[in-house]
Motif scaffolding. Sequence first.
Motif, PDB file in Angstrom:
ATOM      1  N   GLN A 362       0.852  -1.189   0.000  1.00 46.63           N
ATOM      2  CA  GLN A 362       0.000   0.000   0.000  1.00 46.63           C
ATOM      3  C   GLN A 362       0.885   1.236   0.000  1.00 46.63           C
ATOM      4  OE1 GLN A 362      -2.799   0.480   3.254  1.00 46.63           O
ATOM      5  NE2 GLN A 362      -4.033   1.907   2.059  1.00 46.63           N
ATOM      6  N   PRO A 389      -3.532  -1.867  -2.777  1.00 44.13           N
ATOM      7  CA  PRO A 389      -4.665  -1.021  -2.391  1.00 44.13           C
ATOM      8  C   PRO A 389      -4.405   0.434  -2.797  1.00 44.13           C
ATOM      9  CG  PRO A 389      -3.827  -2.322  -0.539  1.00 44.13           C
ATOM     10  CD  PRO A 389      -2.802  -2.375  -1.624  1.00 44.13           C
ATOM     11  N   GLU A 390      -5.394   1.275  -2.503  1.00 42.60           N
ATOM     12  CA  GLU A 390      -5.259   2.699  -2.807  1.00 42.60           C
ATOM     13  C   GLU A 390      -4.192   3.339  -1.911  1.00 42.60           C
ATOM     14  OE1 GLU A 390      -8.723   2.367   0.148  1.00 42.60           O
ATOM     15  OE2 GLU A 390      -7.741   1.166  -1.407  1.00 42.60           O
ATOM     16  N   TYR A 392      -2.336   5.419   0.826  1.00 43.25           N
ATOM     17  CA  TYR A 392      -2.635   5.871   2.184  1.00 43.25           C
ATOM     18  C   TYR A 392      -2.175   7.321   2.301  1.00 43.25           C
ATOM     19  CZ  TYR A 392      -2.812   5.803   7.313  1.00 43.25           C
ATOM     20  OH  TYR A 392      -3.116   6.055   8.624  1.00 43.25           O
ATOM     21  N   CYS A 419      -6.594  -3.554  -5.576  1.00 40.67           N
ATOM     22  CA  CYS A 419      -7.629  -4.073  -4.672  1.00 40.67           C
ATOM     23  C   CYS A 419      -7.884  -3.036  -3.598  1.00 40.67           C
ATOM     24  CB  CYS A 419      -7.176  -5.390  -4.038  1.00 40.67           C
ATOM     25  SG  CYS A 419      -8.375  -6.070  -2.871  1.00 40.67           S
ATOM     26  N   LEU A 420      -9.091  -2.517  -3.545  1.00 40.11           N
ATOM     27  CA  LEU A 420      -9.412  -1.517  -2.534  1.00 40.11           C
ATOM     28  C   LEU A 420      -9.167  -2.085  -1.138  1.00 40.11           C
ATOM     29  CD1 LEU A 420     -12.709   0.046  -3.945  1.00 40.11           C
ATOM     30  CD2 LEU A 420     -10.426   1.077  -3.939  1.00 40.11           C
ATOM     31  N   ARG A 421      -8.721  -1.219  -0.268  1.00 41.40           N
ATOM     32  CA  ARG A 421      -8.393  -1.646   1.105  1.00 41.40           C
ATOM     33  C   ARG A 421      -9.569  -2.376   1.760  1.00 41.40           C
ATOM     34  NH1 ARG A 421      -6.840  -3.102   5.314  1.00 41.40           N
ATOM     35  NH2 ARG A 421      -5.513  -2.078   6.850  1.00 41.40           N
ATOM     36  N   LYS A 422     -10.786  -1.873   1.517  1.00 44.30           N
ATOM     37  CA  LYS A 422     -11.980  -2.460   2.143  1.00 44.30           C
ATOM     38  C   LYS A 422     -12.285  -3.857   1.606  1.00 44.30           C
ATOM     39  CE  LYS A 422     -15.362  -0.292  -1.000  1.00 44.30           C
ATOM     40  NZ  LYS A 422     -15.859  -1.542  -1.589  1.00 44.30           N
ATOM     41  N   ASP A 423     -11.747  -4.186   0.432  1.00 45.43           N
ATOM     42  CA  ASP A 423     -12.010  -5.490  -0.183  1.00 45.43           C
ATOM     43  C   ASP A 423     -10.865  -6.471   0.024  1.00 45.43           C
ATOM     44  OD1 ASP A 423     -14.404  -4.456  -1.202  1.00 45.43           O
ATOM     45  OD2 ASP A 423     -13.416  -3.729  -3.029  1.00 45.43           O
ATOM     46  N   ASP A 426     -11.480 -10.029   1.735  1.00 41.16           N
ATOM     47  CA  ASP A 426     -12.223 -10.927   0.850  1.00 41.16           C
ATOM     48  C   ASP A 426     -11.327 -11.460  -0.266  1.00 41.16           C
ATOM     49  OD1 ASP A 426     -14.643 -10.855   2.187  1.00 41.16           O
ATOM     50  OD2 ASP A 426     -15.366  -9.099   1.086  1.00 41.16           O
ATOM     51  N   SER A 447      -4.678  -4.931   9.873  1.00 38.54           N
ATOM     52  CA  SER A 447      -5.420  -6.085   9.344  1.00 38.54           C
ATOM     53  C   SER A 447      -4.671  -7.395   9.530  1.00 38.54           C
ATOM     54  CB  SER A 447      -5.701  -5.882   7.843  1.00 38.54           C
ATOM     55  OG  SER A 447      -6.574  -4.796   7.643  1.00 38.54           O
ATOM     56  N   ASP A 450      -6.439 -10.412  11.224  1.00 39.33           N
ATOM     57  CA  ASP A 450      -7.453 -11.023  10.357  1.00 39.33           C
ATOM     58  C   ASP A 450      -6.812 -11.802   9.216  1.00 39.33           C
ATOM     59  OD1 ASP A 450      -9.689 -10.055  11.771  1.00 39.33           O
ATOM     60  OD2 ASP A 450      -9.519  -8.106  10.785  1.00 39.33           O
TER      61      ASP A 450
END
Length: 458
Positions: A362, A389-390, A392, A419-423, A426, A447, A450
Amino acid sequence: MEKNSLYFVGAGGIGMANLIRYFLSKGSRIAGYDRTSTLLTSQLTEEGADIVFEDNPDLIPEEFRDPEKTLVVYTPAVGADNRILSWFRDRGFEVIKRARLLGLITLHSKGICIAGSHGKTTTCSMTANILRRTPDGVNAFLGGILRNTGSNLVVSDRSEYSVIEADEYDRSFHQLSPFIAVITSCDPDHLDIYGDEEHYLEAFSIFTSLIRPGGALLLHTGLKMQPDLKPGVRLFSYSGTSEGDWHAEDITYGEGTLTFTLVGPDGLRIKDISLGVPVEINIDNAVAAAAASILAGATPEDVRKGLADFKGARRRFEIHLDGKDGSPVLIDDYAHSPNEVAASIRSVRKLYPGRRLSVIFQPHLYTRTRDFAPEFARALSDADEVIMPEIYPAREQPIPGVDSNLILKDVKSEKKCLCLRKDLLDFIKNSNFEVLMTLGAADIDTSLPDIKKILLEK
């Protein structure tokens, strides 16, 4: 210090936390403000600091409202519109940057100040882990959590030495008065502050001019910057290879081990040094830490023990899953400059040869992405798969035309994707990995629990 009450604006920063802990240990009263509550601010509160999370001057405790008794400390990350900081300034309080407070500490101790665009947190942490074993111990203000102690502060009432991470951002390291200085690297960074490489390198030269007579500079071989030393300051070169006054020889990789011989001036040889975090990137850091520690009075045995049981700083090549139980390997590293990214990927390749390497990177800051996109792309291309991701933003506002694809479009890896951070979680659930590495100075580390859970379940 005359004032026994300190108020910290931006109290949750890693660099502020070690100062808060230090002055709490000295019996000072501490209060402060930060935007958000974190695990670190919760720990500081438990240790005795009074921290609030609303920018409201009414929340400043009564005992911190007397300018004769209270010193106010802030970080450059705090905006000029901060209401609490403005309240103190408008009422004539002494208001100083965090770097100035560190500078005051180096005036009253022998500062071992470690600077560089990368490598300084690990080198500081290694130095602290060596010197804390000496009879007098050491004071150390670290830019990361030393996993050996669970803190970013090491305290000693006996030691005359203080290990300090000398941050070049906002020219903070110009506030220090080093006795021993180390420069690990000077790859251009923070061009939003310095404008170009020439002025960036000049800042490091100015830093070397601040070393006190009788002290020393440990300078990594091959750097572009030119030191500007006072008379009476000794100059030593060092490297993790066979070059320099201090260097490594007989480097041996084994089953998850890395050993070498440290060679120093005047025929010094310390054999069979084992690295607790056995990756190539740490040989340079270990040579610098060992040299600085020996100059400060450490013995060869102190060096051996301090490097062998060094567990690393959090987010500095931190192995969360070693893959030995059949699970994928998961490694997190704070690398956020092109050379750091390249070195981290190189180290993983040596540690896990033949395994497929996937990297989640990121980007941190729009300006850094804009200034070094081609270099980042080249560094990341050594991975088999790159997930981005996008950006920061941290302290910055968006810059038109600057996004993660500015880097990703030139990455040559076999697989790559945005890949967007929120996704991201998944995406990980629906992917298979052999070695997964998370890189960058963004918030990807939040994260990791997780991510680790998903990988173990798979």
